[in-house]
Write a protein that holds these residues in place. Structure first.
Motif, short mmCIF file in Angstrom:
data_model
loop_
_atom_site.label_atom_id
_atom_site.label_comp_id
_atom_site.label_asym_id
_atom_site.label_seq_id
_atom_site.Cartn_x
_atom_site.Cartn_y
_atom_site.Cartn_z
N GLU A 24 0.82 -1.20 0.00
CA GLU A 24 0.00 0.00 0.00
C GLU A 24 0.86 1.26 0.00
O GLU A 24 0.57 2.24 -0.69
CB GLU A 24 -0.94 0.00 1.22
N GLY A 25 1.97 1.24 0.77
CA GLY A 25 2.83 2.41 0.83
C GLY A 25 3.49 2.71 -0.51
O GLY A 25 3.55 3.88 -0.93
N ARG A 45 2.45 1.77 -3.53
CA ARG A 45 1.43 2.19 -4.49
C ARG A 45 1.04 3.64 -4.26
O ARG A 45 0.92 4.42 -5.21
CB ARG A 45 0.20 1.29 -4.39
N ARG A 46 0.87 4.04 -2.97
CA ARG A 46 0.48 5.42 -2.68
C ARG A 46 1.56 6.39 -3.14
O ARG A 46 1.26 7.44 -3.70
CB ARG A 46 0.21 5.57 -1.18
N TRP A 47 2.81 6.02 -2.92
CA TRP A 47 3.91 6.89 -3.36
C TRP A 47 3.91 7.08 -4.87
O TRP A 47 4.06 8.19 -5.37
CB TRP A 47 5.25 6.30 -2.89
N LEU A 73 1.38 6.72 -7.01
CA LEU A 73 0.22 7.50 -7.44
C LEU A 73 0.41 8.98 -7.12
O LEU A 73 0.04 9.86 -7.93
CB LEU A 73 -1.05 6.97 -6.78
N GLU A 74 0.97 9.29 -5.97
CA GLU A 74 1.19 10.69 -5.61
C GLU A 74 2.22 11.34 -6.52
O GLU A 74 2.05 12.50 -6.94
CB GLU A 74 1.63 10.78 -4.15
#
Length: 337
Positions: free
Chosen positions: A24-25, A27-29, A31-32
């Motif tokens: 999750e970490g 993927r979030r990075w 996408l951001e």
């Protein structure tokens, strides 16, 4: 983006399309960072060109969109269809066979992977155009040549409801039909040509009624059969008033939809007639409104939502590509006990 973030293109793709492949970490990075750099994800048009799939299902409706979304049976069908498509993360594009703009229709039809055709599709430009696309097609509520179909047993449902109503030996029977003939006004069928049985569910219901009547020794002449052009309260109420003011006044109305039957109940009550003492009324469809009025409506329940689910599963290859005929169920209530 892969070069800028020093990752593989597969990692970028997974971040947008397969989140279970990344933490999750991470993927979030990704996408951001993509958002900061102005990249909003894979291009859907380019992907469809590469894969030949759009993720869209064209739902061709026999009627215009406004009518289809307010008709309770069509609405239930679309609900069942949407349940399956939601699960597969697919979209449906609602199309109307009544759209006269051929250029716009061709453009819209090119945006889907295939078609689920609901209601009835007469031969003509739209029919020919869909065949030319060569895409998957499933027909619902009618038979389409060379196409898998999902129907309910309209004939058997109508016959069973008529047989039930005839047990109390009515003196005069009238039938309030739906789209039995090709006209835009309420009329009696007289010597007009009926729609082809394979194309119109109402003709199958009519045959169910008339076969039950003939088996019981009744003869219903054509002038005792009304046809409404739409399944709306206005047309149904007009047909019911005409029938109930005809001579001899019918003491049994066999109605080809619940909307027609509900309008007939209203017309009868407003004329000072008692239901079922003076006139018994039978509907067809099993919409919820029929159970919530007084007198409650005797009707034939059809599996409208299930038709949508089955059509979607056949279209998506989740169910055998074979014709399906769904049974109906007679619901006996106050309007014709």
């Amino acid at each position: 983006m892969a070069e800028k973030l020093n990752v593989s293109t597969a990692t970028i793709s997974n971040a947008f399309n397969r989140p279970d492949q990344l933490s999750e970490g991470r993927r979030r990075w990704i996408l951001e960072e993509c958002k900061r750099l102005g990249y909003m994800g894979p291009n859907a048009a380019a992907r469809s060109l590469r894969t030949g799939r759009t993720g869209n299902v064209g739902v061709m409706l026999a009627d215009n969109l406004a009518y289809s979304l307010t008709d309770p049976v069509a609405s239930e069908f679309l609900h069942g269809l949407a349940e399956v498509l939601d699960r597969r993360h697919m979209n449906m594009l609602l199309l109307s066979s009544q759209d006269d703009d051929e250029h716009r229709s061709r453009l819209q039809e090119s945006m889907v992977d295939g078609f689920i055709v609901y209601g009835w599709l007469k031969k003509g430009r739209t029919y020919d155009r869909l065949l030319q696309h060569g895409k998957t097609m499933v027909a619902v509520d009618f038979d389409l040549e060379g196409c898998t179909w999902v129907n309910i047993d309209n004939y058997e449902g109508a016959r069973r409801s008529a047989e039930h109503a005839l047990r109390q030996s009515p003196e005069n029977v009238a039938i309030l039909g739906l789209r039995l003939v090709d006209t835009d006004r309420v009329c009696r069928i007289r010597d007009r040509e009926l729609f082809n049985e394979a194309r119109a569910i109402s003709v199958r219901r009519l045959h169910g009624y008339t076969d039950a009547l003939e088996a019981a020794g009744y003869q219903v002449p054509a002038e005792r059969i009304w046809s409404t052009p739409t399944n709306t309260h206005q047309d149904a109420y007009q047909a019911a008033r005409e029938a109930l003011t005809s001579s001899p006044r019918p003491d049994l109305l066999l109605c080809m939809s619940d909307r027609i039957a509900l309008a007939a109940i209203q017309a009868a009550l407003q004329m000072g007639l008692r239901v079922p003492e003076d006139v018994r009324i039978v509907g067809f469809d099993g919409i919820p409104e029929g159970a919530n009025i007084h007198p409650s409506l005797t009707t034939v329940y059809q599996q409208s939502a299930e038709k949508g689910r089955i059509a979607a599963r056949i279209f998506l290859g989740e169910q055998e590509d074979a014709n399906v005929l769904l049974p109906t169920c007679l619901l006996v209530r106050e309007s014709c006990p």
